[in-house]
Each structure stands twice: as C-alpha cells, then as structure tokens.
Design a protein around this motif. Structure first.
Motif, PDB file in Angstrom:
ATOM      1  N   PRO A  24       0.814  -1.225   0.000  1.00 43.58           N
ATOM      2  CA  PRO A  24       0.000   0.000   0.000  1.00 43.58           C
ATOM      3  C   PRO A  24       0.842   1.267   0.000  1.00 43.58           C
ATOM      4  CG  PRO A  24      -0.026  -1.012   2.164  1.00 43.58           C
ATOM      5  CD  PRO A  24       0.666  -1.986   1.235  1.00 43.58           C
ATOM      6  N   TRP A  25       2.093   1.166   0.400  1.00 40.46           N
ATOM      7  CA  TRP A  25       2.986   2.333   0.425  1.00 40.46           C
ATOM      8  C   TRP A  25       3.288   2.852  -0.975  1.00 40.46           C
ATOM      9  CZ3 TRP A  25       7.316   1.096  -2.221  1.00 40.46           C
ATOM     10  CH2 TRP A  25       7.689  -0.244  -2.268  1.00 40.46           C
ATOM     11  N   ILE A  26       3.150   2.017  -2.005  1.00 40.03           N
ATOM     12  CA  ILE A  26       3.379   2.492  -3.379  1.00 40.03           C
ATOM     13  C   ILE A  26       2.388   3.604  -3.705  1.00 40.03           C
ATOM     14  CG2 ILE A  26       3.254   1.872  -5.834  1.00 40.03           C
ATOM     15  CD1 ILE A  26       4.442  -0.854  -5.079  1.00 40.03           C
ATOM     16  N   GLU A  27       1.117   3.376  -3.399  1.00 38.37           N
ATOM     17  CA  GLU A  27       0.106   4.398  -3.667  1.00 38.37           C
ATOM     18  C   GLU A  27       0.342   5.637  -2.805  1.00 38.37           C
ATOM     19  OE1 GLU A  27      -4.673   4.924  -3.426  1.00 38.37           O
ATOM     20  OE2 GLU A  27      -3.915   3.044  -4.237  1.00 38.37           O
ATOM     21  N   GLU A  28       0.795   5.441  -1.570  1.00 39.06           N
ATOM     22  CA  GLU A  28       1.088   6.587  -0.698  1.00 39.06           C
ATOM     23  C   GLU A  28       2.179   7.464  -1.320  1.00 39.06           C
ATOM     24  OE1 GLU A  28      -0.413   7.530   2.191  1.00 39.06           O
ATOM     25  OE2 GLU A  28      -1.839   5.909   1.819  1.00 39.06           O
ATOM     26  N   ILE A  29       3.234   6.845  -1.824  1.00 31.83           N
ATOM     27  CA  ILE A  29       4.313   7.614  -2.456  1.00 31.83           C
ATOM     28  C   ILE A  29       3.814   8.269  -3.742  1.00 31.83           C
ATOM     29  CG2 ILE A  29       6.573   7.489  -3.586  1.00 31.83           C
ATOM     30  CD1 ILE A  29       7.385   5.411  -1.499  1.00 31.83           C
ATOM     31  N   GLU A  30       3.044   7.535  -4.548  1.00 33.11           N
ATOM     32  CA  GLU A  30       2.509   8.118  -5.783  1.00 33.11           C
ATOM     33  C   GLU A  30       1.651   9.342  -5.477  1.00 33.11           C
ATOM     34  OE1 GLU A  30       0.590   4.708  -7.546  1.00 33.11           O
ATOM     35  OE2 GLU A  30       2.387   4.207  -8.709  1.00 33.11           O
ATOM     36  N   ASP A  31       0.808   9.249  -4.438  1.00 36.54           N
ATOM     37  CA  ASP A  31      -0.033  10.388  -4.057  1.00 36.54           C
ATOM     38  C   ASP A  31       0.824  11.558  -3.578  1.00 36.54           C
ATOM     39  OD1 ASP A  31      -2.284   8.912  -4.694  1.00 36.54           O
ATOM     40  OD2 ASP A  31      -2.810   8.469  -2.608  1.00 36.54           O
ATOM     41  N   PHE A  32       1.861  11.257  -2.789  1.00 29.33           N
ATOM     42  CA  PHE A  32       2.759  12.293  -2.301  1.00 29.33           C
ATOM     43  C   PHE A  32       3.441  13.006  -3.473  1.00 29.33           C
ATOM     44  CE2 PHE A  32       7.111  13.483  -1.157  1.00 29.33           C
ATOM     45  CZ  PHE A  32       6.859  14.422  -0.165  1.00 29.33           C
ATOM     46  N   LEU A  33       3.960  12.233  -4.433  1.00 27.26           N
ATOM     47  CA  LEU A  33       4.640  12.831  -5.585  1.00 27.26           C
ATOM     48  C   LEU A  33       3.668  13.628  -6.449  1.00 27.26           C
ATOM     49  CD1 LEU A  33       7.042   9.903  -6.564  1.00 27.26           C
ATOM     50  CD2 LEU A  33       7.578  11.955  -5.234  1.00 27.26           C
ATOM     51  N   ALA A  34       2.438  13.136  -6.583  1.00 28.21           N
ATOM     52  CA  ALA A  34       1.427  13.892  -7.340  1.00 28.21           C
ATOM     53  C   ALA A  34       1.147  15.232  -6.660  1.00 28.21           C
ATOM     54  CB  ALA A  34       0.149  13.074  -7.470  1.00 28.21           C
ATOM     55  N   GLY A  35       1.160  15.237  -5.336  1.00 28.29           N
ATOM     56  CA  GLY A  35       0.981  16.488  -4.606  1.00 28.29           C
ATOM     57  C   GLY A  35       2.118  17.460  -4.868  1.00 28.29           C
ATOM     58  N   LEU A  36       3.342  16.942  -4.930  1.00 31.75           N
ATOM     59  CA  LEU A  36       4.486  17.797  -5.257  1.00 31.75           C
ATOM     60  C   LEU A  36       4.346  18.379  -6.654  1.00 31.75           C
ATOM     61  CD1 LEU A  36       7.528  15.778  -3.863  1.00 31.75           C
ATOM     62  CD2 LEU A  36       6.311  17.676  -2.779  1.00 31.75           C
ATOM     63  N   GLU A  37       3.838  17.559  -7.562  1.00 36.34           N
ATOM     64  CA  GLU A  37       3.650  18.034  -8.932  1.00 36.34           C
ATOM     65  C   GLU A  37       2.584  19.133  -8.976  1.00 36.34           C
ATOM     66  OE1 GLU A  37       4.225  15.788 -12.980  1.00 36.34           O
ATOM     67  OE2 GLU A  37       2.343  15.144 -12.052  1.00 36.34           O
ATOM     68  N   GLU A  38       1.514  18.958  -8.207  1.00 35.39           N
ATOM     69  CA  GLU A  38       0.443  19.959  -8.182  1.00 35.39           C
ATOM     70  C   GLU A  38       0.930  21.304  -7.642  1.00 35.39           C
ATOM     71  OE1 GLU A  38      -2.915  18.391  -6.050  1.00 35.39           O
ATOM     72  OE2 GLU A  38      -3.189  16.770  -7.504  1.00 35.39           O
ATOM     73  N   THR A  39       1.846  21.269  -6.678  1.00 42.60           N
ATOM     74  CA  THR A  39       2.354  22.514  -6.091  1.00 42.60           C
ATOM     75  C   THR A  39       3.542  23.082  -6.854  1.00 42.60           C
ATOM     76  OG1 THR A  39       3.838  21.361  -4.561  1.00 42.60           O
ATOM     77  CG2 THR A  39       1.591  21.836  -3.783  1.00 42.60           C
ATOM     78  N   GLY A  40       4.042  22.343  -7.857  1.00 46.14           N
ATOM     79  CA  GLY A  40       5.165  22.821  -8.645  1.00 46.14           C
ATOM     80  C   GLY A  40       6.526  22.554  -8.032  1.00 46.14           C
ATOM     81  N   GLU A  41       6.575  21.757  -6.953  1.00 42.64           N
ATOM     82  CA  GLU A  41       7.853  21.446  -6.309  1.00 42.64           C
ATOM     83  C   GLU A  41       8.691  20.461  -7.119  1.00 42.64           C
ATOM     84  OE1 GLU A  41       7.899  20.736  -1.970  1.00 42.64           O
ATOM     85  OE2 GLU A  41       5.730  21.114  -2.102  1.00 42.64           O
ATOM     86  N   ALA A  42       8.041  19.577  -7.853  1.00 44.96           N
ATOM     87  CA  ALA A  42       8.718  18.551  -8.657  1.00 44.96           C
ATOM     88  C   ALA A  42       7.737  18.047  -9.700  1.00 44.96           C
ATOM     89  CB  ALA A  42       9.197  17.400  -7.770  1.00 44.96           C
ATOM     90  N   GLU A  43       8.258  17.313 -10.661  1.00 45.64           N
ATOM     91  CA  GLU A  43       7.426  16.701 -11.694  1.00 45.64           C
ATOM     92  C   GLU A  43       7.675  15.205 -11.700  1.00 45.64           C
ATOM     93  OE1 GLU A  43       8.265  18.440 -15.505  1.00 45.64           O
ATOM     94  OE2 GLU A  43       8.401  20.436 -14.632  1.00 45.64           O
ATOM     95  N   ILE A  44       6.623  14.440 -11.943  1.00 44.90           N
ATOM     96  CA  ILE A  44       6.787  13.001 -12.124  1.00 44.90           C
ATOM     97  C   ILE A  44       7.305  12.798 -13.537  1.00 44.90           C
ATOM     98  CG2 ILE A  44       5.613  10.777 -12.212  1.00 44.90           C
ATOM     99  CD1 ILE A  44       3.598  11.970 -10.155  1.00 44.90           C
ATOM    100  N   PHE A  45       8.491  12.181 -13.655  1.00 47.69           N
ATOM    101  CA  PHE A  45       9.118  12.005 -14.961  1.00 47.69           C
ATOM    102  C   PHE A  45       8.500  10.840 -15.721  1.00 47.69           C
ATOM    103  CE2 PHE A  45      12.486  10.055 -17.594  1.00 47.69           C
ATOM    104  CZ  PHE A  45      12.714  11.093 -18.470  1.00 47.69           C
ATOM    105  N   ASP A  46       8.195   9.760 -15.016  1.00 50.11           N
ATOM    106  CA  ASP A  46       7.669   8.556 -15.643  1.00 50.11           C
ATOM    107  C   ASP A  46       6.921   7.768 -14.579  1.00 50.11           C
ATOM    108  OD1 ASP A  46       7.191   6.641 -17.584  1.00 50.11           O
ATOM    109  OD2 ASP A  46       9.298   6.207 -17.971  1.00 50.11           O
ATOM    110  N   GLU A  47       6.153   6.774 -15.009  1.00 50.61           N
ATOM    111  CA  GLU A  47       5.451   5.917 -14.058  1.00 50.61           C
ATOM    112  C   GLU A  47       6.449   5.058 -13.297  1.00 50.61           C
ATOM    113  OE1 GLU A  47       2.332   3.586 -15.742  1.00 50.61           O
ATOM    114  OE2 GLU A  47       1.526   5.279 -16.861  1.00 50.61           O
ATOM    115  N   GLY A  48       6.119   4.740 -12.045  1.00 56.06           N
ATOM    116  CA  GLY A  48       6.952   3.844 -11.264  1.00 56.06           C
ATOM    117  C   GLY A  48       6.912   2.433 -11.818  1.00 56.06           C
ATOM    118  N   VAL A  49       7.986   1.687 -11.545  1.00 54.38           N
ATOM    119  CA  VAL A  49       8.080   0.313 -12.041  1.00 54.38           C
ATOM    120  C   VAL A  49       8.718  -0.591 -10.982  1.00 54.38           C
ATOM    121  CG1 VAL A  49       8.238   0.931 -14.482  1.00 54.38           C
ATOM    122  CG2 VAL A  49      10.312   0.779 -13.122  1.00 54.38           C
TER     123      VAL A  49
END
Length: 124
Positions: A24-49
C-alpha cells in the motif's frame, strides 16, 4: 535533464490482512509525488516500475538538492520500507546499466547513487 530515481525495497507492509494488497505504500508515495507536482515542487518524470527487488519512482523539475529532499520525504512516509536510496541521472535517455539495481528501460539505473538525506523535521 536531471532525473532522480527513488529506489524503495519491494517489501510488503507488515500486519496486513491475508487478502490485502501487500504494497500500500506504493500508492502513498505516488499520491505524495502527485501532490508535489500539483504545487510545482517537482514533476513526475515517468510511471513507477518494479524491478530487481525495488519499486522505482522517477522525479524531475527541480534542482538536485530539492529533488533529493523530496525523495527523502517520500521514503519517510509511514509504512514505507527502510533502505530506500536515490540514483541521480542527468541523461535519462542513456542506455540502462544492466548491473545497477533499477528499472528496465531507457536510462534506469544509470547515474550516481545517493543516500537520501534525513527528511526535514515536521513542523507543528
């Protein structure tokens, strides 16, 4: 382009019911990174694998110290397995390093390994 790969050991979360998704931590990290992308702090470069015992997330869009700090914050989320590290790459189009722990495909596992800094203290 600078890309930080966040490598997290692919370990199941402890104390889950038998029929629960073990990561379940995978989704937690994905949500966290999406939040960073929404605020402009970082961008998701590619999907996790998944690859080689790790789940790998990819972030870009900020200077290296900021991306490493974001990676450290992601790795410190509740339930995320210990042992995460980062790979810093400024050439995500380079061929994969077959000897490196990382993800299959273009650029994965190429670059300099970086231990994640401790996350900043929580503010109340």
């Amino acid at each position: 382009m600078l890309v930080i790969e966040i490598h997290v050991p692919l370990s199941p979360a402890p104390d889950l019911p038998d029929d629960a998704y073990p990561y379940p931590w995978i989704e937690e990290i994905e949500d966290f990174l999406a939040g960073l992308e929404e605020t402009g702090e970082a961008e998701i470069f590619d999907e996790g694998v998944e690859h080689g015992g790790y789940y790998v997330f990819f972030v870009t869009g900020a200077p290296e110290p900021a991306l490493l700090e974001a990676a450290a914050r992601a790795a410190a989320l509740p339930g995320v397995p210990a042992g995460a590290f980062a790979v810093v790459s400024d050439d995500p189009e380079a061929p994969e390093d077959p000897e490196a722990p990382g993800a299959p495909g273009t650029g994965a596992g190429r670059g300099r390994r970086a231990d994640l800094p401790p996350p900043p203290p929580a503010t109340s």
